[in-house]
Design a protein around this motif. Sequence first.
Motif: not given
Length: 409
Positions: A320-323, A382-387, A403-407
Amino acid sequence: MTFEEKLQQFAELAVKVGANVQKGQTLLINTTTDTVEFTRMVVKKAYEAGAARVTVNFSDGEIDRALFDHADVEEFEKYPRWIAEQRDELIERQGALLWIDAADPDLLTGVSVSKLSAQQKAAGKALANYRDAVMNDKIAWSIIAVPSASWAKKVFPDLPETEQVPALWDAIFKTVRIGEGSAVENWSQHLVALHTRADLLNDKRYAKLHYTAPGTDLTVELPAKHIWQTGSSRTPQNTEFVANMPTEEVFTLPSKYGVEGFVSNTKPLVFQGNIIDDFKLTFEKGVIVKAEAGVGHDLLQEMISADEGSKYIGEIALVPHESPISASNILYYNTLFDENASNHIAVGAAYPTCFEGGSELTEEEMDMNGINTSITHEDFMIGSGDMDIDGILPDGTVEPLFRKGSWAF
């Protein structure tokens, strides 16, 4: 907690959780001369844990660079036999392996691609038995990292020189959950959380994943017998170890011939002491048919041409992007850290342990089951807050996974 207390906890963590050294076991440590003081701590902790013998291989960045600057390319086609024999003996003795990384991300910048390529291919051939042991969890192995002056300067170029190494130490301690309470207990809880997430995905049995983000539109087919795993694994002797510290991922293997579309990186890849960045890979029936890079284009071509399997994907990992590592907003220029801030994939070899019965399959049987083999295994982010990622069930039902980089669940 004092700095010294944090160091002691880190050394204990590497021994008891990372490599999980057992009584009477041998431990091999590979590291650099930048880590001498910390490595001494680790060695003492290993003997306190009951290790029978601890052997340390030190390398030095300037000496390594001198080899690449002055040796002929033919020399890199001859991989030192003693290195392979040392690891083979470790495997035979059911020992444990620990890497303590402090490498300069720019160490080999400017070295000819032909030398880097020759060494990669020679090492891949010579270390085939070692690679098989690592990819199939036949031995306990772990990678951690500690600061060097050159690495800290790369990560924190805007800080005064005297503050760069302390800043990197602080950042690393946070990523490995050191600072409050027992680090060993903190990791016990963290691994339970990762296993819970992997169990949820294994229950889902997705047939495909579909990734979308700026520069990315990729569909990845999953084998029917795929297994989602975490950074925690077990040897045949049932010894649990953690290969990467830090780790925030759950991962599995794709179907070798079932990858379609294109994907772009979101963080630089440090490969062979050089940086590859601003790159995009296009896939058809699993194989990379186009590879472009704004930085390190020639090296990218060599990386995906090391052997036939280097043109396919071997791993997909969800983070997740918020890791915690992503939330720190620090670019480490080190895959050990950066991959745990972002969804990532790896070109090259798959972990057979991510397939039911995969470790018992021959190379031909692995190919028949869509399991990629290669001398290469290189993760890139490859991940981001937009993925966004959709999970597609065998009956075609589409579910939101990210959604938006998060579970999404």
